[in-house]
Design an enzyme around this catalytic site. Structure first.
Site, PDB file in Angstrom:
ATOM      1  N   CYS A 177      13.458   0.194  -1.225  1.00  0.00           N
ATOM      2  CA  CYS A 177      14.670   0.633  -0.883  1.00  0.00           C
ATOM      3  C   CYS A 177      15.548  -0.263  -0.049  1.00  0.00           C
ATOM      4  O   CYS A 177      14.792  -0.811   1.036  1.00  0.00           O
ATOM      5  CB  CYS A 177      14.992   2.169  -0.415  1.00  0.00           C
ATOM      6  SG  CYS A 177      14.111   3.321  -1.483  1.00  0.00           S
ATOM      7  N   ARG A 210      14.252  -5.262  -3.161  1.00  0.00           N
ATOM      8  CA  ARG A 210      13.765  -4.131  -2.537  1.00  0.00           C
ATOM      9  C   ARG A 210      13.643  -2.841  -3.526  1.00  0.00           C
ATOM     10  O   ARG A 210      12.975  -1.825  -3.112  1.00  0.00           O
ATOM     11  CB  ARG A 210      14.311  -3.795  -1.121  1.00  0.00           C
ATOM     12  CG  ARG A 210      14.255  -4.663  -0.182  1.00  0.00           C
ATOM     13  CD  ARG A 210      15.417  -4.282   1.097  1.00  0.00           C
ATOM     14  NE  ARG A 210      14.124  -3.304   1.836  1.00  0.00           N
ATOM     15  CZ  ARG A 210      13.336  -3.605   2.789  1.00  0.00           C
ATOM     16  NH1 ARG A 210      13.178  -4.973   3.132  1.00  0.00           N
ATOM     17  NH2 ARG A 210      12.583  -2.773   3.345  1.00  0.00           N
ATOM     18  N   TRP A 226      14.495   2.258  -4.975  1.00  0.00           N
ATOM     19  CA  TRP A 226      13.083   2.294  -5.772  1.00  0.00           C
ATOM     20  C   TRP A 226      12.569   3.800  -5.489  1.00  0.00           C
ATOM     21  O   TRP A 226      12.249   4.119  -4.548  1.00  0.00           O
ATOM     22  CB  TRP A 226      12.165   1.409  -4.953  1.00  0.00           C
ATOM     23  CG  TRP A 226      10.779   1.088  -6.011  1.00  0.00           C
ATOM     24  CD1 TRP A 226      10.840   0.337  -7.026  1.00  0.00           C
ATOM     25  CD2 TRP A 226       9.858   1.935  -5.616  1.00  0.00           C
ATOM     26  NE1 TRP A 226       9.482   0.422  -7.579  1.00  0.00           N
ATOM     27  CE2 TRP A 226       8.751   1.597  -6.687  1.00  0.00           C
ATOM     28  CE3 TRP A 226       9.431   2.830  -4.913  1.00  0.00           C
ATOM     29  CZ2 TRP A 226       7.527   2.037  -6.734  1.00  0.00           C
ATOM     30  CZ3 TRP A 226       7.941   3.296  -4.887  1.00  0.00           C
ATOM     31  CH2 TRP A 226       7.058   2.759  -5.906  1.00  0.00           C
ATOM     32  N   ASN A 255      15.352   5.110   3.683  1.00  0.00           N
ATOM     33  CA  ASN A 255      14.231   4.140   3.300  1.00  0.00           C
ATOM     34  C   ASN A 255      12.897   4.667   3.792  1.00  0.00           C
ATOM     35  O   ASN A 255      12.886   4.860   4.984  1.00  0.00           O
ATOM     36  CB  ASN A 255      14.364   2.661   3.501  1.00  0.00           C
ATOM     37  CG  ASN A 255      12.873   1.707   3.296  1.00  0.00           C
ATOM     38  OD1 ASN A 255      12.544   2.080   2.296  1.00  0.00           O
ATOM     39  ND2 ASN A 255      13.023   0.833   4.019  1.00  0.00           N
ATOM     40  N   GLY A 256      11.910   5.052   2.958  1.00  0.00           N
ATOM     41  CA  GLY A 256      10.682   5.868   3.500  1.00  0.00           C
ATOM     42  C   GLY A 256      10.198   6.925   2.771  1.00  0.00           C
ATOM     43  O   GLY A 256      11.091   7.054   1.720  1.00  0.00           O
ATOM     44  N   GLU A 285      -5.693 -12.138 -10.573  1.00  0.00           N
ATOM     45  CA  GLU A 285      -4.281 -12.653 -10.108  1.00  0.00           C
ATOM     46  C   GLU A 285      -3.547 -12.928 -11.385  1.00  0.00           C
ATOM     47  O   GLU A 285      -2.691 -12.609 -11.841  1.00  0.00           O
ATOM     48  CB  GLU A 285      -4.092 -13.699  -9.243  1.00  0.00           C
ATOM     49  CG  GLU A 285      -2.821 -14.370  -9.131  1.00  0.00           C
ATOM     50  CD  GLU A 285      -1.981 -13.414  -8.314  1.00  0.00           C
ATOM     51  OE1 GLU A 285      -2.074 -12.247  -8.028  1.00  0.00           O
ATOM     52  OE2 GLU A 285      -0.573 -13.742  -8.250  1.00  0.00           O
ATOM     53  N   LYS A 295      -0.400 -11.098 -12.990  1.00  0.00           N
ATOM     54  CA  LYS A 295       1.037 -11.569 -13.341  1.00  0.00           C
ATOM     55  C   LYS A 295       1.364 -11.090 -14.405  1.00  0.00           C
ATOM     56  O   LYS A 295       2.336 -10.660 -14.889  1.00  0.00           O
ATOM     57  CB  LYS A 295       0.975 -12.998 -13.242  1.00  0.00           C
ATOM     58  CG  LYS A 295       0.760 -13.586 -11.910  1.00  0.00           C
ATOM     59  CD  LYS A 295       2.226 -13.632 -11.322  1.00  0.00           C
ATOM     60  CE  LYS A 295       2.151 -12.430 -10.273  1.00  0.00           C
ATOM     61  NZ  LYS A 295       1.509 -12.439  -8.859  1.00  0.00           N
ATOM     62  N   GLU A 323       2.513  -7.382 -14.656  1.00  0.00           N
ATOM     63  CA  GLU A 323       3.543  -7.057 -13.939  1.00  0.00           C
ATOM     64  C   GLU A 323       4.881  -7.481 -14.923  1.00  0.00           C
ATOM     65  O   GLU A 323       5.642  -6.636 -14.655  1.00  0.00           O
ATOM     66  CB  GLU A 323       3.737  -7.974 -12.597  1.00  0.00           C
ATOM     67  CG  GLU A 323       2.896  -7.516 -11.463  1.00  0.00           C
ATOM     68  CD  GLU A 323       3.279  -8.343 -10.285  1.00  0.00           C
ATOM     69  OE1 GLU A 323       2.885  -9.396 -10.360  1.00  0.00           O
ATOM     70  OE2 GLU A 323       3.798  -7.645  -9.287  1.00  0.00           O
ATOM     71  N   HIS A 353     -21.867  -5.168 -18.816  1.00  0.00           N
ATOM     72  CA  HIS A 353     -22.145  -4.023 -18.215  1.00  0.00           C
ATOM     73  C   HIS A 353     -21.178  -2.983 -18.691  1.00  0.00           C
ATOM     74  O   HIS A 353     -21.049  -1.872 -17.921  1.00  0.00           O
ATOM     75  CB  HIS A 353     -22.283  -4.079 -16.714  1.00  0.00           C
ATOM     76  CG  HIS A 353     -23.512  -5.183 -16.330  1.00  0.00           C
ATOM     77  ND1 HIS A 353     -24.555  -4.724 -16.239  1.00  0.00           N
ATOM     78  CD2 HIS A 353     -23.414  -6.247 -15.737  1.00  0.00           C
ATOM     79  CE1 HIS A 353     -25.619  -5.610 -15.764  1.00  0.00           C
ATOM     80  NE2 HIS A 353     -24.810  -6.757 -15.497  1.00  0.00           N
ATOM     81  N   LYS A 382      10.074  -5.814  -4.558  1.00  0.00           N
ATOM     82  CA  LYS A 382       9.120  -6.928  -4.225  1.00  0.00           C
ATOM     83  C   LYS A 382       8.600  -6.503  -2.639  1.00  0.00           C
ATOM     84  O   LYS A 382       7.732  -7.036  -2.125  1.00  0.00           O
ATOM     85  CB  LYS A 382      10.277  -8.083  -3.898  1.00  0.00           C
ATOM     86  CG  LYS A 382       9.816  -9.337  -3.195  1.00  0.00           C
ATOM     87  CD  LYS A 382       9.882 -10.649  -3.882  1.00  0.00           C
ATOM     88  CE  LYS A 382       8.886 -11.881  -3.588  1.00  0.00           C
ATOM     89  NZ  LYS A 382       7.657 -11.924  -4.507  1.00  0.00           N
TER      90      LYS A 382
HETATM   91  O1  M6R Z   1       4.518  -8.760   0.791  1.00  0.00           O
HETATM   92  P1  M6R Z   1       3.070  -8.470   0.462  1.00  0.00           P
HETATM   93  O2  M6R Z   1       2.404  -9.676  -0.004  1.00  0.00           O
HETATM   94  O3  M6R Z   1       2.330  -7.463   1.549  1.00  0.00           O
HETATM   95  O4  M6R Z   1       3.077  -7.638  -0.957  1.00  0.00           O
HETATM   96  C1  M6R Z   1       1.979  -7.201  -1.351  1.00  0.00           C
HETATM   97  C2  M6R Z   1       2.069  -6.740  -2.984  1.00  0.00           C
HETATM   98  O5  M6R Z   1       2.931  -5.729  -3.257  1.00  0.00           O
HETATM   99  C3  M6R Z   1       2.546  -7.908  -3.665  1.00  0.00           C
HETATM  100  O6  M6R Z   1       1.543  -8.988  -3.742  1.00  0.00           O
HETATM  101  C4  M6R Z   1       2.751  -7.520  -5.427  1.00  0.00           C
HETATM  102  O7  M6R Z   1       1.488  -7.295  -5.920  1.00  0.00           O
HETATM  103  C5  M6R Z   1       3.411  -8.560  -6.112  1.00  0.00           C
HETATM  104  N1  M6R Z   1       4.407  -7.971  -6.890  1.00  0.00           N
HETATM  105  C6  M6R Z   1       2.392  -9.584  -6.801  1.00  0.00           C
HETATM  106  O8  M6R Z   1       3.264 -10.469  -8.011  1.00  0.00           O
END
Ligand code: M6R
Length: 614
Positions: free
Chosen positions: A2, A27, A77, A103-104, A487, A491, A494, A510, A609
């Site tokens: 937010c 945000r 958000w 926000n929060g 990772e 990606k 996401e 396993h 983000k």
């Molecule tokens: O700002 P940060 O690195 O603390 O954020 C952590 C995660 O929210 C962030 O890495 C998230 O997983 C991304 N969307 C990954 O692409």
């Protein structure tokens, strides 16, 4: 999560709010709204979805709204209640005289809501925020002073908040306060801005006041009053921001993500400047404020992070333990904060975060700081809340990352971890000189190697097309590239919404091997080195179950041609540095699959983000 923007001054407010919200779209982007003080009343406009919908909603009223010179805005958000117009902010009290953006998360909102409903308040939304609107309004009815009402109301709130509030009976006044969520005041000439982040107002002013928790700011066009929660006056610290307004441009790329992937060679070069001169000279890390003695006395390191930053932390563990012989634990911040962690003055706690404001990581940092640990923060935002808690601050200097999926900030975090691990090994004398020199020499040429991969991206695009119809994707690796598998899978999940999972290859048999059949792609991150042969055997095991095999490798071994249906080759690289090379094709595979499927690459559904709620 937010974004909040507020403005009070002499200029028309609507465009200031909309432009500010656009800068904060990272945000959240599921709905938005503004509240504008007009001559008789406060008018509220809201829209579901992206900000352009709010712009369209406001367009027919453009002329009549030009007289409005104070207002607040919000980009959401969703946490409580689906992303509908009713749940979008600003929220109001029953008579509409009080408006609020938040926000929060207000954790005790259910109890407060029950009390307020018993007093006759009628709720329209499912949000926690509306509770605050009714609460402040009911107190305002008694004290007739917005600042006082906010101070009394926030004493009853549990949880995290950044709030901006206006009341129709106090024209031009905005009251702002925060606890565990960011809020910054931009100071102009006869005008003030309030925002969750600097980009929302940097084109108007470079002077800013970072609010601390529980401070309450009351702004009018001509004055700012800062108080604590009990009304004690505080003298504000105005800072000069070291920022330039950045025109965010895709520079001809279709998406920010693709542009950011291509920026990675330069990101590494920028980080190395001044820190790694040649392979024969020691690493310079002036940012690390641990004395040589404290570094030598450290008996433990804990690294805490979330998401992609957590994967960088896992590589960090591997190399710090390997290079320096210090035990390292890595933990997701959200787990770390709800158990009895053992940490003390001999523990170095490293927080990793692109944004520097991830709520769980920030809380974890504050907890370990209170127990006497040295706090080292690796972040892309040296002005962030986390950076402000740091004893040692290692800025990763990746530049603004717009795409929600982290790419260049990850490679920047990895580079910073290599510098840190090598620096500590040099100070502690735990590595052979020859190995140190070889690694440093290879770090200096990593940017060229990434450029080689990017030059052959068509091949990776072909691979992505071939597998874009899959519902699931498995990534396997061992050792230092296990985090790379995680990772790569993150990606893909996401931005394409394909169910992708990373496994340490030895774990396949396993359980996960039960899922393999001719429909399942398995991508093996097969870098030459200590676990190459083992991973090859694990890949054979997957092939024997008819999985669709893909290799990401720097090997030219002809055996691979029989084993794999598709082979992506990357340049030769020392195994210890290979995570920086191996992740690049995985970022591209995710990008091209999502792009091929027509997904919203830069703003994937349900994500934001900056994750400022726990
Ligand atoms: O700002 P940060 O690195 O603390 O954020 C952590 C995660 O929210 C962030 O890495 C998230 O997983 C991304 N969307 C990954 O692409």
């Amino acid at each position: 999560m937010c974004g909040i923007v507020g403005y009070t001054g002499k200029r028309p407010v609507v465009d200031i709010l909309l432009d500010g919200l656009e800068q904060l779209e990272y945000r959240g982007y599921d709905s938005s709204g503004v509240a504008l003080k007009c001559s008789e009343s406060i008018k509220v406009y809201k829209a579901e979805g992206k900000l352009k919908n709010l712009r369209e909603e406001l367009a027919p009223h453009a002329y009549e709204l030009t007289k409005s010179t104070s207002g607040i805005g919000h980009i959401r958000w969703a946490t409580h209640g689906s992303p509908t117009v009713v749940n979008a902010h600003p929220h109001t009290c029953n008579c509409g005289n009080l408006v609020i953006v938040h926000n929060g998360i207000i954790e005790n909102y259910k109890e407060l809501r029950a009390e307020l409903e018993a007093k006759g308040c009628k709720f329209k939304s499912q949000t926690d925020t509306e509770t605050v609107a009714h609460l402040v309004a009911s107190i305002y009815g008694e004290v007739r002073n917005l600042t006082k009402a906010v101070q009394l109301a926030t004493k009853k709130l549990e949880g995290a908040y950044a709030l901006c509030i206006m009341h129709n009976d106090e024209p031009g006044v905005i009251v702002a306060t925060k606890r565990n969520a960011p809020l910054i005041i931009g100071v102009g000439e006869n005008e003030f801005y309030i925002a969750s982040d600097v980009p929302a107002f940097i084109k108007h002013t470079k002077k800013a006041i970072y609010l601390n928790d529980n401070q309450v700011a009351t702004v009018t066009p001509d004055a700012l009053k800062l108080e604590d929660e009990n009304g004690m006056i505080i003298s504000p610290k105005v800072e000069q921001l070291p920022w330039e307004p950045v025109a965010l441009s895709k520079m001809g790329y279709k998406h920010f993500m693709l542009k950011e992937i291509h920026e990675q060679p330069d990101v590494i070069r920028n980080i190395l400047v001044g820190k790694l001169h040649t392979s024969d000279t020691p690493i310079v890390l002036d940012e690390v404020k641990l004395t040589k003695q404290t570094l030598k006395d450290l008996n433990r390191i804990q690294i805490i992070a979330c998401g992609t930053s957590l994967h960088a932390a896992m590589v960090g563990k591997y190399i710090i333990e390997g290079f320096c012989g210090i035990p390292v634990d890595v933990e997701a911040s959200s787990e770390y904060i709800y158990r009895k962690t053992v940490t003390d003055a001999h523990t170095l706690v490293i927080g990793v975060s692109q944004s520097g404001e991830t709520a769980d990581t920030l809380t974890a940092i504050k907890q370990s700081k209170s127990r006497g640990s040295h706090i080292l923060i690796i972040t892309n935002r040296p002005d962030s809340a986390m950076a402000r808690e740091a004893d040692s601050l290692v800025p990763v200097s990746a530049g603004i990352e717009v795409s929600v999926a982290a790419t260049k900030s990850y490679v920047a975090q990895l580079t910073s971890f290599y510098l840190l691990a090598l620096y500590m090994a040099e100070v502690k004398g735990t590595m052979e000189q020859a190995e140190l020199t070889a690694l440093k020499a290879e770090m200096l040429i990593l940017p060229q190697k990434i450029e080689q991969i990017l030059a052959h991206k068509d091949e990776i695009q072909r691979c992505a097309r071939k597998y874009s119809n899959t519902r699931d994707f498995i990534y396997i690796a061992r050792g230092i590239n296990y985090p790379t598998a995680l990772e790569g899978a993150l990606k893909l999940k996401e931005i394409s919404y394909i169910n992708a999972t990373g496994y340490p290859a030895g774990e396949l048999k396993h359980g996960p091997i039960a899922m393999l059949d001719e429909t399942m792609p398995v991508l093996s991150i097969l870098m030459k080195g200590s676990v190459y042969e083992k991973l090859l055997s694990n890949s054979e095991e997957a092939k024997a179950r008819n999985a669709r095999m893909v290799a990401l490798t720097n090997s030219t071994d002809p055996k691979l041609d029989d084993l794999f249906d598709f082979i992506i080759r990357v340049p030769e690289v020392n195994e210890l540095l290979s995570p920086i090379i191996a992740v690049i094709p995985l970022q591209l595979i995710a990008y091209y699959i999502a792009e091929f499927l027509g997904k919203d690459v830069d703003q994937p559904r349900n994500l934001a983000k900056s994750v400022t709620v726990e």
